[in-house]
Write a protein that holds these residues in place. Sequence first.
Motif, PDB file in Angstrom:
ATOM      1  N   LEU A   7       2.701   0.584  17.680  1.00  0.00           N
ATOM      2  CA  LEU A   7       3.106   0.983  19.040  1.00  0.00           C
ATOM      3  C   LEU A   7       2.230   2.129  19.535  1.00  0.00           C
ATOM      4  CD1 LEU A   7       6.993   0.824  18.583  1.00  0.00           C
ATOM      5  CD2 LEU A   7       5.564  -0.801  19.836  1.00  0.00           C
ATOM      6  N   GLY A   8       1.883   3.037  18.632  1.00  0.00           N
ATOM      7  CA  GLY A   8       1.009   4.153  19.006  1.00  0.00           C
ATOM      8  C   GLY A   8      -0.352   3.656  19.479  1.00  0.00           C
ATOM      9  N   GLU A   9      -0.900   2.704  18.722  1.00  0.00           N
ATOM     10  CA  GLU A   9      -2.225   2.146  19.053  1.00  0.00           C
ATOM     11  C   GLU A   9      -2.212   1.506  20.452  1.00  0.00           C
ATOM     12  OE1 GLU A   9      -4.884  -1.742  17.750  1.00  0.00           O
ATOM     13  OE2 GLU A   9      -3.488  -0.912  16.271  1.00  0.00           O
ATOM     14  N   TYR A  10      -1.253   0.621  20.692  1.00  0.00           N
ATOM     15  CA  TYR A  10      -1.219  -0.092  21.977  1.00  0.00           C
ATOM     16  C   TYR A  10      -0.666   0.788  23.098  1.00  0.00           C
ATOM     17  CZ  TYR A  10      -2.551  -4.491  19.778  1.00  0.00           C
ATOM     18  OH  TYR A  10      -3.235  -5.481  19.118  1.00  0.00           O
ATOM     19  N   GLY A  11       0.237   1.705  22.737  1.00  0.00           N
ATOM     20  CA  GLY A  11       0.779   2.634  23.735  1.00  0.00           C
ATOM     21  C   GLY A  11      -0.329   3.495  24.326  1.00  0.00           C
ATOM     22  N   ASP A  12      -1.223   3.992  23.459  1.00  0.00           N
ATOM     23  CA  ASP A  12      -2.349   4.811  23.928  1.00  0.00           C
ATOM     24  C   ASP A  12      -3.280   3.986  24.825  1.00  0.00           C
ATOM     25  OD1 ASP A  12      -1.292   6.878  22.529  1.00  0.00           O
ATOM     26  OD2 ASP A  12      -2.892   7.051  21.044  1.00  0.00           O
ATOM     27  N   LEU A  13      -3.492   2.722  24.433  1.00  0.00           N
ATOM     28  CA  LEU A  13      -4.364   1.846  25.228  1.00  0.00           C
ATOM     29  C   LEU A  13      -3.810   1.623  26.629  1.00  0.00           C
ATOM     30  CD1 LEU A  13      -5.396  -1.053  22.791  1.00  0.00           C
ATOM     31  CD2 LEU A  13      -6.943   0.416  24.077  1.00  0.00           C
ATOM     32  N   LEU A  14      -2.509   1.353  26.690  1.00  0.00           N
ATOM     33  CA  LEU A  14      -1.898   0.985  27.974  1.00  0.00           C
ATOM     34  C   LEU A  14      -1.532   2.189  28.825  1.00  0.00           C
ATOM     35  CD1 LEU A  14       0.521  -2.003  27.251  1.00  0.00           C
ATOM     36  CD2 LEU A  14      -1.629  -2.051  28.471  1.00  0.00           C
ATOM     37  N   TYR A  15      -1.067   3.267  28.152  1.00  0.00           N
ATOM     38  CA  TYR A  15      -0.504   4.399  28.919  1.00  0.00           C
ATOM     39  C   TYR A  15      -1.284   5.695  28.732  1.00  0.00           C
ATOM     40  CZ  TYR A  15       3.434   1.170  29.199  1.00  0.00           C
ATOM     41  OH  TYR A  15       4.215   0.065  29.423  1.00  0.00           O
ATOM     42  N   GLY A  16      -2.349   5.654  27.944  1.00  0.00           N
ATOM     43  CA  GLY A  16      -3.097   6.884  27.669  1.00  0.00           C
ATOM     44  C   GLY A  16      -2.433   7.674  26.553  1.00  0.00           C
ATOM     45  N   PRO A  17      -3.154   8.660  25.976  1.00  0.00           N
ATOM     46  CA  PRO A  17      -2.588   9.441  24.867  1.00  0.00           C
ATOM     47  C   PRO A  17      -1.304  10.151  25.277  1.00  0.00           C
ATOM     48  CG  PRO A  17      -4.925   9.915  25.162  1.00  0.00           C
ATOM     49  CD  PRO A  17      -4.496   9.097  26.345  1.00  0.00           C
ATOM     50  N   GLU A  18      -0.427  10.345  24.312  1.00  0.00           N
ATOM     51  CA  GLU A  18       0.866  10.976  24.591  1.00  0.00           C
ATOM     52  C   GLU A  18       0.675  12.463  24.919  1.00  0.00           C
ATOM     53  OE1 GLU A  18       5.317  10.884  22.594  1.00  0.00           O
ATOM     54  OE2 GLU A  18       3.627  10.047  21.512  1.00  0.00           O
ATOM     55  N   GLN A  19       1.390  12.932  25.941  1.00  0.00           N
ATOM     56  CA  GLN A  19       1.330  14.350  26.335  1.00  0.00           C
ATOM     57  C   GLN A  19       2.517  15.095  25.727  1.00  0.00           C
ATOM     58  OE1 GLN A  19      -1.273  15.471  28.323  1.00  0.00           O
ATOM     59  NE2 GLN A  19      -1.998  13.378  28.043  1.00  0.00           N
ATOM     60  N   PHE A  20       2.285  16.282  25.210  1.00  0.00           N
ATOM     61  CA  PHE A  20       3.393  17.078  24.674  1.00  0.00           C
ATOM     62  C   PHE A  20       3.713  18.228  25.609  1.00  0.00           C
ATOM     63  CE2 PHE A  20       1.412  15.111  20.953  1.00  0.00           C
ATOM     64  CZ  PHE A  20       2.505  14.365  20.531  1.00  0.00           C
ATOM     65  N   SER A  21       4.968  18.663  25.536  1.00  0.00           N
ATOM     66  CA  SER A  21       5.399  19.717  26.461  1.00  0.00           C
ATOM     67  C   SER A  21       4.856  21.085  26.039  1.00  0.00           C
ATOM     68  CB  SER A  21       6.927  19.776  26.484  1.00  0.00           C
ATOM     69  OG  SER A  21       7.388  20.227  25.235  1.00  0.00           O
ATOM     70  N   ASP A  22       4.800  22.013  27.011  1.00  0.00           N
ATOM     71  CA  ASP A  22       4.322  23.378  26.724  1.00  0.00           C
ATOM     72  C   ASP A  22       5.218  24.067  25.716  1.00  0.00           C
ATOM     73  OD1 ASP A  22       2.538  22.819  28.649  1.00  0.00           O
ATOM     74  OD2 ASP A  22       3.587  23.903  30.249  1.00  0.00           O
ATOM     75  N   ALA A  23       6.522  23.808  25.826  1.00  0.00           N
ATOM     76  CA  ALA A  23       7.476  24.483  24.932  1.00  0.00           C
ATOM     77  C   ALA A  23       7.108  24.219  23.480  1.00  0.00           C
ATOM     78  CB  ALA A  23       8.886  23.982  25.217  1.00  0.00           C
ATOM     79  N   GLU A  24       6.664  22.993  23.208  1.00  0.00           N
ATOM     80  CA  GLU A  24       6.317  22.649  21.826  1.00  0.00           C
ATOM     81  C   GLU A  24       5.073  23.413  21.386  1.00  0.00           C
ATOM     82  OE1 GLU A  24       5.670  18.701  19.090  1.00  0.00           O
ATOM     83  OE2 GLU A  24       5.460  18.561  21.256  1.00  0.00           O
ATOM     84  N   GLU A  25       4.103  23.517  22.292  1.00  0.00           N
ATOM     85  CA  GLU A  25       2.883  24.251  21.973  1.00  0.00           C
ATOM     86  C   GLU A  25       3.215  25.718  21.654  1.00  0.00           C
ATOM     87  OE1 GLU A  25       0.021  22.729  21.814  1.00  0.00           O
ATOM     88  OE2 GLU A  25       0.648  20.833  22.700  1.00  0.00           O
ATOM     89  N   ARG A  26       4.115  26.298  22.467  1.00  0.00           N
ATOM     90  CA  ARG A  26       4.431  27.722  22.305  1.00  0.00           C
ATOM     91  C   ARG A  26       5.134  28.015  20.981  1.00  0.00           C
ATOM     92  NH1 ARG A  26       6.018  27.625  27.708  1.00  0.00           N
ATOM     93  NH2 ARG A  26       8.215  27.674  27.126  1.00  0.00           N
ATOM     94  N   LEU A  27       5.736  26.995  20.400  1.00  0.00           N
ATOM     95  CA  LEU A  27       6.489  27.229  19.159  1.00  0.00           C
ATOM     96  C   LEU A  27       5.581  27.477  17.965  1.00  0.00           C
ATOM     97  CD1 LEU A  27       9.433  24.725  19.313  1.00  0.00           C
ATOM     98  CD2 LEU A  27       9.568  27.180  19.160  1.00  0.00           C
TER      99      LEU A  27
END
Length: 308
Positions: free
Chosen positions: A61-81
Amino acid sequence: PMAAAEPAARKRRPKGHFTAAAGRAKRPRGGGRQLEAGMRGILITCNMNERKCVGEAYSLLGEYGDLLYGPEQFSDAEERLSGSDREEDEDDVEAALKKEVGQIRASTEQKLRRFQSVESGANNVVFIRTQGIEPENLVHHILKDMHTTKKKKTRVILRMLPISGTCKAFMEDMKKYTETFFEPWFKAPNKGTFQIVYKARNNSHISREEVIKELAGIVGSLNPENKVDLNNPQYTVLVEIIKSVCCLSVVRDYVLFRKYNLQEVVKSDKEDTQQNPSSLTEKQNSELAKPETEEQEKSCKEIKEENK
């Protein structure tokens, strides 16, 4: 003396401790979340190895999800942790821990990953909840690619069924829910030939015949031109019931893509050509809702009579 004390301490562990741990180890990583009404996602059947199935599912799902919808974006809150909030005074360790746990929880709720495994409630069934994608389009894309390339990509995954809607598995809930759910495919001016494929797991209070009859009736009421076709329908309505949750989907190319079976769809078969998909139908549909054919057609006729 220390060495002697160690085994003694181990012995004192309650018997249940080990069975509980073994149970935890076997369970696929559902993160304690259960499949429930309101979720969308992908229902995957596998042969025995659920943990490996979850891994394969994430990868595919990751492989085809990235193809169809682009790489997954993560929220800022997660980065700040990443650690900036951990520089607290020693005295305040407990408060800091509480704060951190709260933030992690908030960021988990906020980010809701694109694909997240949840407990399905049935053996050999994995449910991957999806966020921000169309399960039908994604799964159809995967099957189309595998059908074309004949390239085997999974070992333990058997079938991969998109689930575009879920409701409680009681007849009244299902009727009310599907009246709206079926509209994009079947409400006039939209129309199509269809079949209903039904499967229930860990649920005995619902009648297969009743579900098929009622849902076929709803499809007929949305547009009297919707016709039942058990050989090569344009649309297959999938009804998958697990415990008290009804999972629904309307899929295309169900016969051509071998009932959405990832092991079968990559097999080369002289008959299996896109020019002549109906050559498969007799064999493919032998176990589909045959006993209910008359029920389906009868209920469609009844609806048509009413709508005249």
